[in-house]
Design an enzyme around this catalytic site. Structure first.
Site, PDB file in Angstrom:
ATOM      1  N   HIS A  82     -38.001  22.804  36.901  1.00 45.46           N
ATOM      2  CA  HIS A  82     -39.201  23.589  36.600  1.00 45.46           C
ATOM      3  C   HIS A  82     -39.114  24.925  37.318  1.00 45.46           C
ATOM      4  CE1 HIS A  82     -43.435  24.377  35.675  1.00 45.46           C
ATOM      5  NE2 HIS A  82     -43.485  24.902  36.881  1.00 45.46           N
ATOM      6  N   ASP A 161     -55.642  18.631  33.565  1.00 40.03           N
ATOM      7  CA  ASP A 161     -55.046  19.914  33.959  1.00 40.03           C
ATOM      8  C   ASP A 161     -55.390  20.999  32.954  1.00 40.03           C
ATOM      9  OD1 ASP A 161     -53.279  21.705  35.453  1.00 40.03           O
ATOM     10  OD2 ASP A 161     -52.114  21.657  33.616  1.00 40.03           O
ATOM     11  N   ARG A 168     -59.956  27.575  35.875  1.00 41.77           N
ATOM     12  CA  ARG A 168     -59.398  28.377  36.983  1.00 41.77           C
ATOM     13  C   ARG A 168     -59.096  29.799  36.524  1.00 41.77           C
ATOM     14  NH1 ARG A 168     -54.343  25.203  38.333  1.00 41.77           N
ATOM     15  NH2 ARG A 168     -53.909  26.938  39.725  1.00 41.77           N
ATOM     16  N   SER A 183     -51.418  20.815  39.520  1.00 35.81           N
ATOM     17  CA  SER A 183     -51.287  21.161  38.110  1.00 35.81           C
ATOM     18  C   SER A 183     -49.852  20.917  37.631  1.00 35.81           C
ATOM     19  CB  SER A 183     -51.690  22.630  37.932  1.00 35.81           C
ATOM     20  OG  SER A 183     -51.300  23.120  36.690  1.00 35.81           O
ATOM     21  N   LYS A 187     -48.272  17.166  35.459  1.00 35.16           N
ATOM     22  CA  LYS A 187     -47.612  17.241  34.147  1.00 35.16           C
ATOM     23  C   LYS A 187     -46.182  16.732  34.230  1.00 35.16           C
ATOM     24  CE  LYS A 187     -48.854  21.548  33.991  1.00 35.16           C
ATOM     25  NZ  LYS A 187     -49.319  22.907  33.806  1.00 35.16           N
TER      26      LYS A 187
HETATM   27  N1  URA Z   1     -48.231  26.729  36.329  1.00 35.60           N
HETATM   28  C1  URA Z   1     -48.912  25.581  36.122  1.00 35.60           C
HETATM   29  O1  URA Z   1     -48.500  24.724  35.354  1.00 35.60           O
HETATM   30  N2  URA Z   1     -50.078  25.429  36.791  1.00 35.60           N
HETATM   31  C2  URA Z   1     -50.563  26.327  37.654  1.00 35.60           C
HETATM   32  O2  URA Z   1     -51.589  26.097  38.232  1.00 35.60           O
HETATM   33  C3  URA Z   1     -49.840  27.515  37.845  1.00 35.60           C
HETATM   34  C4  URA Z   1     -48.664  27.692  37.173  1.00 35.60           C
END
Ligand code: URA
Length: 430
Positions: A82, A161, A168, A183, A187
């Site tokens: 990621h 999320d 947010r 977050s 995922k």
């Molecule tokens: N990427 C994400 O998936 N979540 C965040 O809060 C910030 C960047």
């Protein structure tokens, strides 16, 4: 339990229990806790922070709000990579087939371009026919056969999320380390990976401008991910200048293919190999990063990663014959060579400005629903430390139309700084 008391507790800097966190998050998902109270709570978290333990509870609650991908019956290890987002970052397209070639399965769930940063799904979809909306069965089949599959996030993954992120975004609470950690990890944990390699970027083109912030995020991702039972490696990488020479959807697919053929730019290769080598260690394929690097370099020389990339493209609907024919000539007609203003060293090419200009060009988008162009982008002919004679081309710019080209050019001109002396080398990693 009363929501106002949970907000008050966090506002005063106290530590929340798992039950209190679950009450507010699940209540929001179920439509019981109103948006104004969740907004106030998010701001309290933003200002007062969370302990690693609270962040683990938050991640678990968000993870449990949706389904988990079932990879039973397919042998692992399963490792995903990621990146926190950058400009010209096509390393996912290199790393996934590279890891698959050494026996690591990569269940890759990616995102789209947003704001100044690019998105893997948009890059892949510039291959004619390539589909990124795989069903679970298709995702499993790709993982079993080629060892990797590339898809967008299913709406059933961590729905909490999705809701919290949208809130947010409009309450100025995005840049919070615990909220970002929960977050991302909720995922990633849902997609079935046993281990994760993070590329946490810093610099103008990154989400985190300061290295110290990136380091804090890397630390948080590592400690919370480990507490959730995953193996984690996190590298800090420089994103002050675009990665590689290509910024743009099809342009980046081409550059990823160059990397898989051993002809990629040194910086893309360095970051890709470092991330892949760390994944090899996490997946038990190498005893240390050095050994992982040697393994990955040998795999690239074998040509297997390139073959797996093309096999995956075919499996996901892509027309590989056309992809290879279009290579080097699939370009927008709205093109412009930006020339060096004077004879000098290139002191900087500001990734943020190139990324912003790319949105005008049609590479990226400002709103989630905007369309992107496969043929727009920037090809950097010079980078930091290079000498440019006055009038030499610094970058070739491709736009979706004439108007976008006009809008982007001032920003691109402004992205380039010149200097009389050669700038010192900056480390790319660490
Ligand atoms: N990427 C994400 O998936 N979540 C965040 O809060 C910030 C960047």
């Amino acid at each position: 339990m009363r929501t106002v008391n949970i907000i008050l507790k966090k506002r005063d800097g106290d530590i929340l229990t798992k039950e209190e966190i679950a009450f507010i998050v699940n209540g929001y998902v179920d439509g019981v806790v109103p948006e104004y109270q969740v907004s106030a709570w998010l701001m309290a978290v933003f200002l007062k922070g969370m302990t690693p333990e609270e962040t683990v509870f938050l991640t678990e609650t968000m993870l449990d709000s949706g389904t988990r991908v079932n990879l039973d019956g397919i042998p692992g290890p399963f490792i995903d990579k990621h990146s926190t987002g950058g400009v010209g970052d096509k390393t996912s397209l290199v790393i996934a087939p590279l890891l698959a070639s050494v026996g690591i399965r990569v269940p890759m769930t990616s995102g789209r371009a947003l704001g100044h940063t690019g998105g893997t799904l948009d890059k892949l979809e510039s291959i004619p026919g390539y589909r990124t909306n795989l069903s679970l069965a298709e995702f499993r089949r790709g993982l079993a056969e080629e060892g990797f599959a590339m898809t967008g996030q299913s709406k059933d993954i961590a729905p909490a999320d999705k809701l919290l992120y949208a809130l947010r975004d409009v309450t100025a609470t995005v840049e919070s380390i615990p909220l970002i950690t929960a977050s991302i990890l909720s995922k990633k944990a849902a997609e079935g990976a046993d281990a994760l390699v993070f590329d946490v970027k810093y610099g103008s083109g990154a989400f985190m401008k300061e290295k110290s912030q990136a380091s804090a995020l890397a630390h948080s991702l590592t400690s919370v991910g480990t507490a959730l039972g995953m193996k984690i490696a996190a590298l800090l990488t420089d994103m002050d200048e675009p990665l590689g020479n290509a910024v743009g959807n099809f342009l980046e697919v081409e550059e990823a293919l160059d990397c898989l053929e051993g002809n990629g730019p040194a910086d893309v290769m360095e970051v890709s190999l470092a991330l892949a080598a760390n994944a090899c260690v996490l997946g038990g394929k190498a005893s240390d990063v050095e050994e992982g690097l040697a393994l990955c370099k040998k795999a690239l020389e074998s040509g297997l990663p390139r073959k797996l990339f093309l096999d995956n493209a075919t499996r996901q609907g892509g027309d590989v014959k056309r992809l290879l024919e279009m290579r080097g000539n699939y370009r927008s007609q709205y093109a412009y060579d930006l020339k060096a203003e004077r004879s000098a060293y290139i002191a900087r090419i500001d990734a943020y400005k190139v990324g912003l200009a790319s949105v005008y060009l049609g590479v990226g988008r400002n709103r989630v629903k905007d369309a992107v162009s496969p043929v727009a982008g920037v090809l950097l002919r010079k980078k930091r430390e290079d000498w440019a004679d006055a009038g030499e081309t610094v970058m070739t710019v491709y736009a979706k139309d004439a108007n976008s080209l006009r809008e982007a050019m001032p920003l691109l001109k402004d992205a380039v700084s010149y200097g009389e002396t050669k700038p010192s080398r900056k480390p790319l990693i660490g």
